[in-house]
Design an enzyme around this catalytic site. Structure first.
Site, PDB file in Angstrom:
ATOM      1  N   LYS A  24     -11.250 -12.439 -15.304  1.00 28.52           N
ATOM      2  CA  LYS A  24     -11.486 -12.670 -16.733  1.00 28.52           C
ATOM      3  C   LYS A  24     -10.792 -13.940 -17.249  1.00 28.52           C
ATOM      4  O   LYS A  24     -11.376 -14.712 -18.011  1.00 28.52           O
ATOM      5  CB  LYS A  24     -10.973 -11.457 -17.518  1.00 28.52           C
ATOM      6  N   ASP A  65     -18.217 -13.019 -21.596  1.00 29.79           N
ATOM      7  CA  ASP A  65     -18.862 -13.035 -20.274  1.00 29.79           C
ATOM      8  C   ASP A  65     -20.297 -13.549 -20.342  1.00 29.79           C
ATOM      9  O   ASP A  65     -20.684 -14.464 -19.608  1.00 29.79           O
ATOM     10  CB  ASP A  65     -18.861 -11.640 -19.629  1.00 29.79           C
ATOM     11  N   SER A  66     -21.088 -12.948 -21.227  1.00 33.93           N
ATOM     12  CA  SER A  66     -22.485 -13.402 -21.274  1.00 33.93           C
ATOM     13  C   SER A  66     -22.558 -14.835 -21.794  1.00 33.93           C
ATOM     14  O   SER A  66     -23.423 -15.609 -21.377  1.00 33.93           O
ATOM     15  CB  SER A  66     -23.355 -12.455 -22.102  1.00 33.93           C
ATOM     16  N   GLU A 123       4.232 -11.247  -6.498  1.00 39.65           N
ATOM     17  CA  GLU A 123       3.130 -11.403  -7.450  1.00 39.65           C
ATOM     18  C   GLU A 123       3.453 -10.890  -8.847  1.00 39.65           C
ATOM     19  O   GLU A 123       2.717 -11.169  -9.789  1.00 39.65           O
ATOM     20  CB  GLU A 123       1.871 -10.717  -6.907  1.00 39.65           C
ATOM     21  N   CYS A 177       5.308  -6.119   1.363  1.00 44.07           N
ATOM     22  CA  CYS A 177       5.631  -4.693   1.264  1.00 44.07           C
ATOM     23  C   CYS A 177       5.050  -3.926   2.463  1.00 44.07           C
ATOM     24  O   CYS A 177       5.455  -4.174   3.594  1.00 44.07           O
ATOM     25  CB  CYS A 177       5.161  -4.141  -0.075  1.00 44.07           C
ATOM     26  N   TYR A 178       4.071  -3.052   2.259  1.00 49.62           N
ATOM     27  CA  TYR A 178       3.487  -2.338   3.404  1.00 49.62           C
ATOM     28  C   TYR A 178       2.964  -3.339   4.435  1.00 49.62           C
ATOM     29  O   TYR A 178       3.072  -3.111   5.644  1.00 49.62           O
ATOM     30  CB  TYR A 178       2.350  -1.415   2.933  1.00 49.62           C
ATOM     31  N   HIS A 182       7.828  -7.842  -4.080  1.00 51.35           N
ATOM     32  CA  HIS A 182       6.515  -8.254  -4.609  1.00 51.35           C
ATOM     33  C   HIS A 182       6.608  -9.605  -5.327  1.00 51.35           C
ATOM     34  O   HIS A 182       7.069  -9.669  -6.457  1.00 51.35           O
ATOM     35  CB  HIS A 182       5.982  -7.183  -5.563  1.00 51.35           C
ATOM     36  N   GLY A 184       0.836  -1.189   0.000  1.00 53.53           N
ATOM     37  CA  GLY A 184       0.000   0.000   0.000  1.00 53.53           C
ATOM     38  C   GLY A 184       0.869   1.235   0.000  1.00 53.53           C
ATOM     39  O   GLY A 184       2.067   1.152   0.288  1.00 53.53           O
TER      40      GLY A 184
END
Ligand code: XMP
Length: 539
Positions: free
Chosen positions: A394, A250-251, A194, A105-106, A192, A78
């Site tokens: 997604k 998506d739909s 990630e 991190c933070y 990090h 953060g």
């Protein structure tokens, strides 16, 4: 693509009742968001390791966390300094839940500072690539090299671990870059894990998940399908369900999940507004009605939409006209279905997890997608929403689509705006003639991009038809023809985008095909604008 039905029905939906099948993954990691730019990515990476993970605001009530019975908690990075007056604090009760906690991190600085270690404010921060030296791998860094690269993004620095903690590593500008206390099950890393620039990041996260938290790889497309089907059945019971299909991923995936769960209780409505790309309408009908045997009402509404677009050149006016007509058509069809088979009580919406997070987190805040270009449904059409993609990113939606047998072309379809080609006929009226020309030009571009194997690398690729004519010479004759613009961009989320460096040979083939096959076109140009300062679409 934004599901036009979903967006059409979105605004004011807060007034309607919403029951969402909450994910009930057996093992969950809670990521608490302290405002870091990579917080969402942490949750995604945890899921990449096969473990379900949710991103919750750092101030979420403790009971919300307990309710999830997490196997572990990760505190994100953060922007704050632990010394700032309004610094987000650490709720010490988190450490008494009996589950491992990892601060990144933070998150690490907060743990170290609160538990009695030394964090100092630094004038110069450490940003970007850094060299990590592992002095004692401990549990967290075991199996990774003594010297490795990592990605840093911090100003405050940890100088001493809290009492009882082991310092595991240091980096170029951080005397203490990783700490752990295996007895208390508290861990911290300054870098990090990630991001891809930390090559051993995924391995370190995996160690935390499997060795420390004891998680198994149980979150997969197959398990998502199974769980969602269970959830949808429990929610819908014998009720009838309606879904607006757009042809977007998506739909499509939401509809297939619901169909798998409740079969013919579902009816899909596909409104073909005549603003789709070439063959797209037929593809939707072929896939859903013919291959998947989903009850589908396909409405050919091209004439209605073209009438509404007649004389409209201003972009927002086009969007409004399309949005309003879309709702009218959808409403009519919903009304007919209600008359025929008992009112549809449920409406499928393709809300994604990123929408949930962006609209205030997964803690029951209003979480409905809204888009500026469409209005709401009238009050008397009441639906309960079914949102089977609510817990998914997604890429997971695509994986579920593939798992359900959705054709690759649909699974990997680039985003396409709800108002379709109408907002790509720019500076003028979207007439049938112009739309047809644009559709043909677009088809050529897509075909060549696919042939070159570049389709998936591009966020979007399309043509724009400005209301401009230029002089040319073709076959010894002077021409006064249309200009087609090629627009292709790379992007991660459409917030920013870069123009794609398409190969010259591809551009040449596309241009000569357009000018050879489309009589009205005598000039092809390439848009080399990034976003910002441009937008992806021209209107
Ligand atoms: P811009 O042009 O603002 O677009 O850079 C960002 C993304 O949004 C899509 N877009 C729309 N989608 N209705 C939609 O459903 C719209 O009116 C609309 N306008 C833009 C655009 O294609 C891009 O992916």
């Amino acid at each position: 693509m934004t599901n036009p039905a979903a967006t059409a029905l979105a605004p004011e939906v807060g007034q309607r009742e919403r029951i969402t099948p909450a994910p009930t993954a057996a093992q969950e990691i809670v990521v608490l968001d302290y405002g870091g730019q990579y917080s969402q990515l942490i949750a995604r990476r945890v899921r990449d390791c096969g473990v379900f993970s949710e991103l919750l605001p750092h101030h979420v009530p403790l009971a919300e966390i307990e309710r999830r019975k997490p196997r572990g908690i990760i505190l994100s990075g953060g922007p704050a300094s632990v010394y700032a007056q309004d610094a987000p604090p650490l709720d010490l009760r988190l450490l008494e839940l009996g589950v491992p906690v990892l601060g990144i991190c933070y998150g690490m600085q907060l743990l170290v500072h609160t538990l009695g270690g030394r964090v100092e404010q630094a004038e110069v921060g450490e940003f970007g690539r850094s060299e990590l030296n592992v002095s004692d791998p401990g549990v967290l860094l075991a199996g990774t090299p003594r010297e490795q690269t990592c990605w840093m993004s911090h100003r405050d620095t940890v100088f001493e671990p809290p009492p009882g903690f082991a310092a595991l590593a240091s980096s170029t500008a951080s005397p203490v870059a990783a700490v752990e206390h295996t007895g208390r099950e508290v861990y911290g890393i300054q870098f990090h894990p990630e991001v891809v620039h930390t090559p051993y990041g995924q391995q370190i996260l995996t160690r935390f998940l499997s060795e420390v938290c004891g998680c198994e790889r149980s979150w997969s497309a197959a398990s998502i399908v199974e769980e969602q089907i269970r959830g949808i059945r429990a929610q819908v019971g014998e009720g009838s369900v309606i879904c607006g299909l757009s042809g977007g991923v998506d739909s499509s995936v939401a509809a297939l999940l619901v169909h798998k769960a409740v079969g013919d209780q579902l009816t899909c409505v596909f409104v073909d507004h005549g603003l789709m790309r070439k063959d797209e309408g037929e593809q939707v009908v072929r896939t859903f009605r013919d291959s998947f045997k989903v009850p589908l009402v396909a409405v050919d509404a091209e004439t209605r939409f073209l009438e509404k677009l007649a004389g409209v050149s201003e972009p927002e006016a086009k969007r409004k006209a399309i949005g309003a007509e879309f709702i009218r058509v959808f409403e009519e069809e919903a009304g007919k279905l209600a008359g025929a088979a008992g009112a549809a009580r449920f409406l499928v919406q393709g809300t994604l997890y990123s929408d949930v997070i962006e609209s205030g987190g997964g803690t029951g805040a209003a979480t409905i997608k809204s888009h500026h270009n469409v209005g709401g449904l009238p009050e008397d059409l009441r639906f309960e929403l079914v949102e089977p993609l609510r817990a998914l990113f997604k890429d997971e939606v695509r994986a579920v689509g593939a798992e359900l047998g959705l054709p690759e072309r649909l699974v990997w379809r680039q985003p396409f705006p709800g108002p379709g080609l109408a907002i790509r006929v720019v500076g003028g009226e979207a007439t049938k003639e112009r739309l047809d020309l644009l559709r043909e030009a677009d088809y050529i571009l897509q075909e060549e991009i696919r042939k070159a194997g570049l389709y998936r690398e591009l966020w979007q690729s399309f043509c724009v038809l400005p209301d401009v004519r230029t002089v040319g010479v073709q076959g010894d004759e002077r021409t006064y023809g249309h200009v087609v613009v090629i627009r292709a961009v790379t992007s991660d989320d459409a917030m920013t985008a870069d123009w794609a460096r398409l190969p010259y040979e591809l551009l040449e083939t596309v241009a000569s095909r357009m000018m050879g096959e489309l009589r009205e076109v005598n000039r092809v140009v390439l848009d080399i604008t990034s976003k910002p300062p441009g937008t992806i679409e021209w209107e």
